[in-house]
Scaffold this motif. Structure first.
Motif, PDB file in Angstrom:
ATOM      1  N   MET A 173       8.914 -13.597   5.764  1.00 50.58           N
ATOM      2  CA  MET A 173       8.515 -12.355   5.097  1.00 50.58           C
ATOM      3  C   MET A 173       7.962 -11.373   6.144  1.00 50.58           C
ATOM      4  O   MET A 173       7.172 -11.740   6.988  1.00 50.58           O
ATOM      5  CB  MET A 173       7.418 -12.676   4.062  1.00 50.58           C
ATOM      6  CG  MET A 173       7.219 -11.587   3.046  1.00 50.58           C
ATOM      7  SD  MET A 173       5.774 -11.896   1.976  1.00 50.58           S
ATOM      8  CE  MET A 173       6.334 -13.197   0.918  1.00 50.58           C
ATOM      9  N   THR A 174       8.423 -10.121   6.075  1.00 51.71           N
ATOM     10  CA  THR A 174       7.931  -9.093   6.993  1.00 51.71           C
ATOM     11  C   THR A 174       6.827  -8.316   6.292  1.00 51.71           C
ATOM     12  O   THR A 174       7.039  -7.781   5.208  1.00 51.71           O
ATOM     13  CB  THR A 174       9.081  -8.127   7.345  1.00 51.71           C
ATOM     14  OG1 THR A 174      10.169  -8.893   7.841  1.00 51.71           O
ATOM     15  CG2 THR A 174       8.647  -7.104   8.358  1.00 51.71           C
ATOM     16  N   LEU A 175       5.648  -8.242   6.904  1.00 52.69           N
ATOM     17  CA  LEU A 175       4.505  -7.624   6.220  1.00 52.69           C
ATOM     18  C   LEU A 175       4.138  -6.263   6.807  1.00 52.69           C
ATOM     19  O   LEU A 175       4.201  -6.063   8.025  1.00 52.69           O
ATOM     20  CB  LEU A 175       3.279  -8.544   6.301  1.00 52.69           C
ATOM     21  CG  LEU A 175       3.413  -9.920   5.645  1.00 52.69           C
ATOM     22  CD1 LEU A 175       2.079 -10.679   5.730  1.00 52.69           C
ATOM     23  CD2 LEU A 175       3.846  -9.796   4.184  1.00 52.69           C
ATOM     24  N   VAL A 176       3.748  -5.358   5.910  1.00 49.98           N
ATOM     25  CA  VAL A 176       3.232  -4.051   6.323  1.00 49.98           C
ATOM     26  C   VAL A 176       1.885  -3.832   5.630  1.00 49.98           C
ATOM     27  O   VAL A 176       1.609  -4.426   4.583  1.00 49.98           O
ATOM     28  CB  VAL A 176       4.201  -2.913   5.940  1.00 49.98           C
ATOM     29  CG1 VAL A 176       5.464  -2.974   6.772  1.00 49.98           C
ATOM     30  CG2 VAL A 176       4.512  -2.912   4.448  1.00 49.98           C
ATOM     31  N   ALA A 177       1.067  -2.943   6.217  1.00 50.72           N
ATOM     32  CA  ALA A 177      -0.243  -2.647   5.628  1.00 50.72           C
ATOM     33  C   ALA A 177      -0.333  -1.167   5.289  1.00 50.72           C
ATOM     34  O   ALA A 177       0.199  -0.310   5.998  1.00 50.72           O
ATOM     35  CB  ALA A 177      -1.355  -3.026   6.606  1.00 50.72           C
ATOM     36  N   GLY A 178      -1.017  -0.885   4.191  1.00 52.26           N
ATOM     37  CA  GLY A 178      -1.309   0.497   3.798  1.00 52.26           C
ATOM     38  C   GLY A 178      -2.798   0.648   3.599  1.00 52.26           C
ATOM     39  O   GLY A 178      -3.461  -0.235   3.044  1.00 52.26           O
ATOM     40  N   VAL A 179      -3.328   1.769   4.065  1.00 54.16           N
ATOM     41  CA  VAL A 179      -4.771   2.023   3.998  1.00 54.16           C
ATOM     42  C   VAL A 179      -5.012   3.277   3.167  1.00 54.16           C
ATOM     43  O   VAL A 179      -4.301   4.264   3.308  1.00 54.16           O
ATOM     44  CB  VAL A 179      -5.337   2.256   5.425  1.00 54.16           C
ATOM     45  CG1 VAL A 179      -6.817   2.617   5.365  1.00 54.16           C
ATOM     46  CG2 VAL A 179      -5.088   1.049   6.305  1.00 54.16           C
ATOM     47  N   ASP A 180      -6.015   3.216   2.306  1.00 54.19           N
ATOM     48  CA  ASP A 180      -6.508   4.413   1.615  1.00 54.19           C
ATOM     49  C   ASP A 180      -7.955   4.603   2.042  1.00 54.19           C
ATOM     50  O   ASP A 180      -8.851   3.903   1.566  1.00 54.19           O
ATOM     51  CB  ASP A 180      -6.418   4.227   0.094  1.00 54.19           C
ATOM     52  CG  ASP A 180      -7.086   5.366  -0.662  1.00 54.19           C
ATOM     53  OD1 ASP A 180      -7.449   6.377  -0.029  1.00 54.19           O
ATOM     54  OD2 ASP A 180      -7.236   5.243  -1.898  1.00 54.19           O
ATOM     55  N   SER A 181      -8.168   5.558   2.965  1.00 55.00           N
ATOM     56  CA  SER A 181      -9.545   5.878   3.366  1.00 55.00           C
ATOM     57  C   SER A 181      -9.939   7.133   2.597  1.00 55.00           C
ATOM     58  O   SER A 181      -9.760   8.256   3.067  1.00 55.00           O
ATOM     59  CB  SER A 181      -9.614   6.109   4.878  1.00 55.00           C
ATOM     60  OG  SER A 181     -10.922   6.479   5.244  1.00 55.00           O
ATOM     61  N   SER A 182     -10.435   6.925   1.368  1.00 51.66           N
ATOM     62  CA  SER A 182     -10.749   8.049   0.486  1.00 51.66           C
ATOM     63  C   SER A 182     -12.244   8.319   0.488  1.00 51.66           C
ATOM     64  O   SER A 182     -12.994   7.715   1.251  1.00 51.66           O
ATOM     65  CB  SER A 182     -10.259   7.757  -0.929  1.00 51.66           C
ATOM     66  OG  SER A 182      -8.865   7.911  -0.983  1.00 51.66           O
ATOM     67  N   THR A 183     -12.680   9.182  -0.395  1.00 49.32           N
ATOM     68  CA  THR A 183     -14.066   9.633  -0.349  1.00 49.32           C
ATOM     69  C   THR A 183     -15.044   8.473  -0.525  1.00 49.32           C
ATOM     70  O   THR A 183     -15.971   8.309   0.267  1.00 49.32           O
ATOM     71  CB  THR A 183     -14.311  10.684  -1.452  1.00 49.32           C
ATOM     72  OG1 THR A 183     -13.238  11.614  -1.425  1.00 49.32           O
ATOM     73  CG2 THR A 183     -15.620  11.400  -1.231  1.00 49.32           C
ATOM     74  N   GLN A 184     -14.817   7.653  -1.542  1.00 55.81           N
ATOM     75  CA  GLN A 184     -15.837   6.661  -1.871  1.00 55.81           C
ATOM     76  C   GLN A 184     -15.643   5.310  -1.201  1.00 55.81           C
ATOM     77  O   GLN A 184     -16.584   4.519  -1.153  1.00 55.81           O
ATOM     78  CB  GLN A 184     -15.900   6.460  -3.389  1.00 55.81           C
ATOM     79  CG  GLN A 184     -16.373   7.696  -4.136  1.00 55.81           C
ATOM     80  CD  GLN A 184     -16.666   7.396  -5.591  1.00 55.81           C
ATOM     81  OE1 GLN A 184     -17.424   6.494  -5.911  1.00 55.81           O
ATOM     82  NE2 GLN A 184     -16.064   8.173  -6.482  1.00 55.81           N
ATOM     83  N   SER A 185     -14.414   5.023  -0.757  1.00 55.26           N
ATOM     84  CA  SER A 185     -14.191   3.686  -0.193  1.00 55.26           C
ATOM     85  C   SER A 185     -12.919   3.624   0.621  1.00 55.26           C
ATOM     86  O   SER A 185     -12.116   4.564   0.625  1.00 55.26           O
ATOM     87  CB  SER A 185     -14.120   2.652  -1.327  1.00 55.26           C
ATOM     88  OG  SER A 185     -13.004   2.923  -2.142  1.00 55.26           O
ATOM     89  N   CYS A 186     -12.772   2.482   1.298  1.00 57.38           N
ATOM     90  CA  CYS A 186     -11.549   2.210   2.050  1.00 57.38           C
ATOM     91  C   CYS A 186     -10.871   0.991   1.422  1.00 57.38           C
ATOM     92  O   CYS A 186     -11.518  -0.020   1.164  1.00 57.38           O
ATOM     93  CB  CYS A 186     -11.891   1.903   3.504  1.00 57.38           C
ATOM     94  SG  CYS A 186     -10.419   1.597   4.493  1.00 57.38           S
ATOM     95  N   LYS A 187      -9.577   1.128   1.152  1.00 65.88           N
ATOM     96  CA  LYS A 187      -8.824   0.020   0.562  1.00 65.88           C
ATOM     97  C   LYS A 187      -7.644  -0.302   1.468  1.00 65.88           C
ATOM     98  O   LYS A 187      -7.015   0.613   2.001  1.00 65.88           O
ATOM     99  CB  LYS A 187      -8.289   0.406  -0.819  1.00 65.88           C
ATOM    100  CG  LYS A 187      -9.377   0.835  -1.798  1.00 65.88           C
ATOM    101  CD  LYS A 187      -9.054   2.182  -2.388  1.00 65.88           C
ATOM    102  CE  LYS A 187     -10.181   2.698  -3.250  1.00 65.88           C
ATOM    103  NZ  LYS A 187      -9.932   4.042  -3.773  1.00 65.88           N
ATOM    104  N   VAL A 188      -7.361  -1.572   1.606  1.00 67.80           N
ATOM    105  CA  VAL A 188      -6.223  -2.010   2.417  1.00 67.80           C
ATOM    106  C   VAL A 188      -5.341  -2.904   1.559  1.00 67.80           C
ATOM    107  O   VAL A 188      -5.858  -3.824   0.901  1.00 67.80           O
ATOM    108  CB  VAL A 188      -6.713  -2.793   3.661  1.00 67.80           C
ATOM    109  CG1 VAL A 188      -5.544  -3.425   4.403  1.00 67.80           C
ATOM    110  CG2 VAL A 188      -7.490  -1.869   4.602  1.00 67.80           C
TER     111      VAL A 188
END
Ligand SMILES: Nc1ncnc2c1ncn2[C@@H]1O[C@H](COP(=O)(O)OP(=O)(O)O)[C@@H](O)[C@H]1O
Ligand SMILES: O=C(CO)[C@@H](O)[C@H](O)COP(=O)(O)O
Length: 467
Positions: free
Chosen positions: A1-16
């Motif tokens: 399996m080939t994996l990629v990551a996405g990040v949401d660095s928004s106002t209240q938090s960071c999600k990966v």
């Protein structure tokens, strides 16, 4: 399996999120909070990203990553790449006067809309730079480069991958390696979506000089190669959400995060001289006309705090009161407002009687008031949507989903609750390494009769606001 990551660095938090590049299947995820406030040292975003990555099981098996970030935040760097001062965020209104001055100095709103697709208000980076030049000339003089939250995080990731050190002390690359994308560049006020070029003359007008700016990449260009993982161009959080939700022509997306945003994918750039619609670029090579309010999910947080209940209980309470909350009307300008441009406005409650003085009425009025602001935004966008998609933290509330059709006057399509900004970023990362075939999940449709009197009353209430 080939994996990629996405990040949401928004106002209240960071999600990966870590996903299978081919299918989009979710493999692992993590999150960490950001500090409160409208000025934040970027090191907090880096710390939160490192913690979210750790919670998501690390990046050792990830071959590409992309960062979606809160738009417009002013990150100033000195010649050595150190942060000059805390970043001023999109919801920091101290540059409201600077915005008004810039509009006048260039010859009015139409000239700005034609030049860069938007009319300056306090949210946009260009106005924050004017504020800095006027109020903190020493910091302005030390500023060798200016970038946005997602540009800065991608650049820090490049330094971390190159050195193999993921810590507060990860070395940083040279300043001239800073990169951004069309979507986020279009929120600065000194990059033109219609020509695809910086307007350094406008930056000079605002700031008095032209610091180094990030290279603006196309959607399929890697920002950084050569480390253990490719780093995609990344983009603004709304552009990433459009990718994540698979927005297509005819869709309007309503996102209820810290900000409330209403946006559509468009084939050509827009220029609204009223300033309500910001004519952004998107992350696919197209455009993303967008209307933004400063007051969305946190209006519900505030109402829950006043009522002394959880968010779930607030949702249940709201559904106990009738549509229109028997006339209780809440105007949610809790952080001032951007659309309409009322940076110093405060919130207000109208229609209090003995009968409406209940937690249930307050809960309903808070949700209706928040949604009325977004319904006005949809009107300003001026498109007749085929689908209205509801996403963001507050879309997790059953009351929001059920009340939304009564305010918007159209059925509302709700995708399963998910981190659509991080998903969109992961999708962008996947496009660097494969042709992703990510299936969209089942949506739910919420219908309900429009109750126009709620918006009428709200419109009247907005004319009685204290600054
Ligand atoms: N079930 C819920 N009901 C209402 N609001 C919620 C719920 N779950 C989360 N939220 C709110 O959503 C917000 C976070 O949404 P999010 O889209 O992650 O924001 P941002 O991207 O701006 O950081 C918070 O204010 C949080 O209280
Ligand atoms: O300023 C805008 C859009 O123009 C905001 O939408 C920011 O991009 C912050 O987003 P959230 O943190 O609310 O997702």
């Amino acid at each position: 399996m080939t994996l990629v990551a996405g990040v949401d660095s928004s106002t209240q938090s960071c999600k990966v999120v870590i996903r299978d590049a081919e299918t989009g299947a979710l493999v692992r995820q993590g999150r960490a909070p950001h500090p409160d406030g409208t000025e934040v040292h970027p090191s907090h975003w880096w710390d939160a990203l490192l913690r979210a990555i750790e919670e998501a099981g690390g990046l050792d098996d990830v071959i590409a990553i992309s960062v979606g970030g809160q738009q417009h935040g002013m990150v100033c760097l000195d010649e050595s790449g150190n942060v000059v001062r805390d970043a001023l965020l999109w919801n920091d209104t101290r540059s409201a006067q600077a915005a008004a001055d810039l509009v006048t100095e260039l010859g009015g709103p139409q000239v700005w809309a034609t030049a860069v697709g938007l009319v300056p208000v306090a949210s946009f980076t260009v106005t924050k730079l004017r504020w800095l030049a006027e109020h903190e000339p020493d910091n302005a003089a030390r500023t060798a480069a200016v970038c946005l939250p997602h540009d800065w995080l991608s650049w820090r990731l490049a330094g971390a991958f190159a050195s193999g050190t993921f810590s507060a002390d990860s070395p940083v690359p040279p300043l001239d390696q800073l990169a951004t994308d069309r979507g986020d560049a279009s929120g600065t006020g000194y990059w033109s979506p219609s020509t695809g070029a910086y307007r350094t003359d406008l930056l000079k007008l605002a700031f008095g000089s032209v610091p180094l700016l990030p290279r603006v990449l196309g959607p399929a260009e890697a920002a950084y190669e050569g480390g253990a993982a490719l780093i995609a161009p990344g983009t603004g959080d709304n552009m990433a959400a459009a990718l994540g939700v698979g927005a297509r022509s005819g869709d309007v997306v309503v996102s209820l995060g810290t900000s409330g945003t209403v946006f559509a994918v468009a084939e050509s750039p827009s220029a609204d001289p009223t300033g309500a619609v910001a004519g952004f670029a998107d992350a696919t090579g197209r455009f993303l006309p967008l209307v933004c309010t400063l007051n969305a999910a946190r209006v519900m947080d505030a109402a829950a705090r006043i009522a002394g209940v959880s968010l779930d209980a607030l949702s249940e309470l709201a559904l106990q009161a009738p549509p229109g909350a028997d006339g209780l009307t809440l105007v949610p300008y809790l952080e001032g407002e951007r659309t309409p441009n009322r940076p110093t406005a405060t919130g207000s409650v109208h229609g209090l009687t003995l009968a409406t003085s209940t937690p249930a009425h307050l809960a309903r009025a808070a949700i209706e008031g928040m949604l009325c602001g977004l319904a006005d935004a949809l009107d300003a966008l001026g498109t007749k949507p085929e689908r209205v998609l509801l996403i963001g933290g507050a879309a997790r509330s059953e009351a929001v989903r059920r009340i939304a059709p009564t305010i918007f006057g159209v059925p509302i399509t709700v995708p399963p609750p998910a981190e659509y900004v991080a998903n969109g970023a992961a999708y962008q990362a996947a496009t660097l390494v494969t042709t992703p075939d990510w299936r969209s999940e089942e949506t739910e449709t919420y219908e309900g009769d429009a109750v126009p009197s709620i918006r009428d009353r709200y419109a009247r209430a907005t004319t009685h606001i204290l600054d």
